[in-house]
Scaffold this motif. Structure first.
Motif, PDB file in Angstrom:
ATOM      1  N   ASN A  42       0.858  -1.175   0.000  1.00 28.54           N
ATOM      2  CA  ASN A  42       0.000   0.000   0.000  1.00 28.54           C
ATOM      3  C   ASN A  42       0.896   1.227   0.000  1.00 28.54           C
ATOM      4  O   ASN A  42       1.491   1.572   1.020  1.00 28.54           O
ATOM      5  N   ASN A  43       1.028   1.844  -1.163  1.00 33.16           N
ATOM      6  CA  ASN A  43       1.904   2.994  -1.309  1.00 33.16           C
ATOM      7  C   ASN A  43       1.170   4.248  -0.849  1.00 33.16           C
ATOM      8  O   ASN A  43       0.230   4.695  -1.513  1.00 33.16           O
ATOM      9  N   PRO A  44       1.552   4.839   0.287  1.00 35.70           N
ATOM     10  CA  PRO A  44       0.811   6.001   0.810  1.00 35.70           C
ATOM     11  C   PRO A  44       1.185   7.297   0.098  1.00 35.70           C
ATOM     12  O   PRO A  44       1.697   8.238   0.694  1.00 35.70           O
ATOM     13  N   ARG A  45       0.933   7.351  -1.200  1.00 34.94           N
ATOM     14  CA  ARG A  45       1.255   8.546  -1.987  1.00 34.94           C
ATOM     15  C   ARG A  45       0.111   8.852  -2.947  1.00 34.94           C
ATOM     16  O   ARG A  45      -0.513   7.946  -3.493  1.00 34.94           O
ATOM     17  N   LEU A  46      -0.121  10.142  -3.125  1.00 38.76           N
ATOM     18  CA  LEU A  46      -1.055  10.621  -4.128  1.00 38.76           C
ATOM     19  C   LEU A  46      -0.315  11.567  -5.063  1.00 38.76           C
ATOM     20  O   LEU A  46       0.593  12.289  -4.638  1.00 38.76           O
ATOM     21  N   PHE A  47      -0.707  11.554  -6.332  1.00 40.30           N
ATOM     22  CA  PHE A  47      -0.034  12.362  -7.339  1.00 40.30           C
ATOM     23  C   PHE A  47      -1.038  13.314  -7.982  1.00 40.30           C
ATOM     24  O   PHE A  47      -2.110  12.892  -8.414  1.00 40.30           O
ATOM     25  N   VAL A  79       2.983  13.779   5.417  1.00 41.31           N
ATOM     26  CA  VAL A  79       4.321  13.919   5.998  1.00 41.31           C
ATOM     27  C   VAL A  79       5.270  14.692   5.082  1.00 41.31           C
ATOM     28  O   VAL A  79       6.262  15.256   5.549  1.00 41.31           O
ATOM     29  N   ASN A  80       4.990  14.736   3.778  1.00 42.76           N
ATOM     30  CA  ASN A  80       5.891  15.437   2.870  1.00 42.76           C
ATOM     31  C   ASN A  80       5.170  15.742   1.568  1.00 42.76           C
ATOM     32  O   ASN A  80       4.334  14.967   1.104  1.00 42.76           O
ATOM     33  N   THR A  93       3.756  15.452  -5.643  1.00 46.52           N
ATOM     34  CA  THR A  93       3.695  14.184  -4.933  1.00 46.52           C
ATOM     35  C   THR A  93       3.368  14.447  -3.465  1.00 46.52           C
ATOM     36  O   THR A  93       4.087  15.185  -2.795  1.00 46.52           O
ATOM     37  N   VAL A  94       2.294  13.855  -2.980  1.00 39.06           N
ATOM     38  CA  VAL A  94       1.845  14.030  -1.598  1.00 39.06           C
ATOM     39  C   VAL A  94       2.060  12.705  -0.870  1.00 39.06           C
ATOM     40  O   VAL A  94       1.431  11.691  -1.211  1.00 39.06           O
ATOM     41  N   GLU A  95       2.951  12.698   0.118  1.00 39.80           N
ATOM     42  CA  GLU A  95       3.281  11.485   0.859  1.00 39.80           C
ATOM     43  C   GLU A  95       2.563  11.498   2.208  1.00 39.80           C
ATOM     44  O   GLU A  95       2.605  12.486   2.934  1.00 39.80           O
ATOM     45  N   TYR A  96       1.943  10.370   2.526  1.00 43.16           N
ATOM     46  CA  TYR A  96       1.184  10.210   3.766  1.00 43.16           C
ATOM     47  C   TYR A  96       1.902   9.239   4.698  1.00 43.16           C
ATOM     48  O   TYR A  96       2.814   8.509   4.287  1.00 43.16           O
ATOM     49  N   SER A 105      -8.123   9.654   2.271  1.00 41.23           N
ATOM     50  CA  SER A 105      -7.201  10.732   1.916  1.00 41.23           C
ATOM     51  C   SER A 105      -7.422  11.190   0.472  1.00 41.23           C
ATOM     52  O   SER A 105      -7.353  12.380   0.168  1.00 41.23           O
ATOM     53  N   PHE A 106      -7.689  10.245  -0.429  1.00 44.81           N
ATOM     54  CA  PHE A 106      -7.942  10.582  -1.826  1.00 44.81           C
ATOM     55  C   PHE A 106      -9.182  11.462  -1.955  1.00 44.81           C
ATOM     56  O   PHE A 106      -9.169  12.481  -2.662  1.00 44.81           O
ATOM     57  N   LEU A 107     -10.245  11.095  -1.269  1.00 42.08           N
ATOM     58  CA  LEU A 107     -11.488  11.869  -1.349  1.00 42.08           C
ATOM     59  C   LEU A 107     -11.312  13.255  -0.737  1.00 42.08           C
ATOM     60  O   LEU A 107     -11.828  14.254  -1.273  1.00 42.08           O
ATOM     61  N   ASN A 108     -10.587  13.346   0.387  1.00 43.61           N
ATOM     62  CA  ASN A 108     -10.389  14.643   1.038  1.00 43.61           C
ATOM     63  C   ASN A 108      -9.564  15.583   0.161  1.00 43.61           C
ATOM     64  O   ASN A 108      -9.879  16.773   0.026  1.00 43.61           O
ATOM     65  N   LEU A 109      -8.486  15.058  -0.439  1.00 45.11           N
ATOM     66  CA  LEU A 109      -7.664  15.910  -1.295  1.00 45.11           C
ATOM     67  C   LEU A 109      -8.416  16.299  -2.556  1.00 45.11           C
ATOM     68  O   LEU A 109      -8.305  17.436  -3.035  1.00 45.11           O
ATOM     69  N   GLN A 110      -9.178  15.383  -3.099  1.00 49.55           N
ATOM     70  CA  GLN A 110      -9.979  15.702  -4.287  1.00 49.55           C
ATOM     71  C   GLN A 110     -10.992  16.800  -3.991  1.00 49.55           C
ATOM     72  O   GLN A 110     -11.208  17.700  -4.813  1.00 49.55           O
ATOM     73  N   LYS A 111     -11.602  16.746  -2.818  1.00 49.96           N
ATOM     74  CA  LYS A 111     -12.558  17.781  -2.426  1.00 49.96           C
ATOM     75  C   LYS A 111     -11.867  19.125  -2.233  1.00 49.96           C
ATOM     76  O   LYS A 111     -12.414  20.167  -2.605  1.00 49.96           O
TER      77      LYS A 111
END
Length: 215
Positions: A42-47, A79-80, A93-96, A105-111
């Protein structure tokens, strides 16, 4: 005294049998344990990828990237935040933290990025999550303590390492990244161009015609 003597003799034997049983159980269990070369991760990153015409990198950062970074860094368990800007495009790149719920986290950032999605100056804004389970990729890095020229290392990777890896069973493709290629910079003197009645396009065409690739 007889009972104490019997206890003293039986106690080491019991311990020995117990240790032997544990070792036998461990051997049997180890032999039956399965091995997974590509475990579920589970890669805790969003792009966040954005495109906006042909704007230079500094304008992309000032107009879009800095604002997106300030929004992303305030998200829960981030975290970064890092970014790479190019002409007309950028990737943030958003690291969690590893214990973060990536669906939430995906839904919150999308909102939080809804206002940017409605920005007419942006051609495209794409929010994605990289799933390493869908891309069985192995990254291999190498270096040499006596070789500092990255172009030499790149040629070794292309001519030797890549050719050996591509022959292995199960390898679909091998891509080389991070290398450097030598280039020749041509500096044009405007006065000389005018004196010889030449244009930049004519010089460019002559250089392109003389640029022949040979082994």
């Amino acid at each position: 005294m007889k009972k104490l003597s019997e206890f003293s003799v039986a106690n080491p034997v019991t311990i020995y049998m117990l240790m032997l049983g544990v070792m036998l159980l461990g051997y049997i269990s180890f032999d039956r344990v399965g091995m997974d070369l590509l475990p579920d991760l589970n890669n805790p990153r969003l792009f966040v990828e954005i495109k906006a015409g042909e704007r230079p990198p500094d304008e992309m950062e000032k107009q879009f990237v800095n604002n997106i970074e300030s929004i992303a860094i305030r998200q829960k368990k981030v975290v970064n935040v890092s970014s790479v800007s190019q002409v007309g495009s950028a990737q943030i790149t958003v690291e969690y933290a590893w214990d973060a719920d990536m669906d939430e986290s995906f839904l919150n950032l999308q909102k939080s990025l809804t206002t940017f999605m409605q920005n007419d100056d942006l051609d495209e804004l794409l929010l994605t999550q990289h799933d390493p389970n869908t891309a069985p990729v192995m990254q291999i890095g190498f270096s040499h303590k006596e070789v500092s020229d990255m172009d030499d290392l790149r040629r070794v990777a292309e001519n030797y390492v890549r050719n050996e890896l591509i022959r292995l069973e199960g390898i679909a493709a091998v891509e080389i990244i991070g290398g450097e290629k030598k280039e020749v910079q041509v500096v044009i003197d405007p006065l000389q161009l005018k004196a010889h009645q030449l244009s930049l396009s004519a010089v460019s065409q002559r250089i392109r015609a003389s640029n022949i690739n040979a082994s």
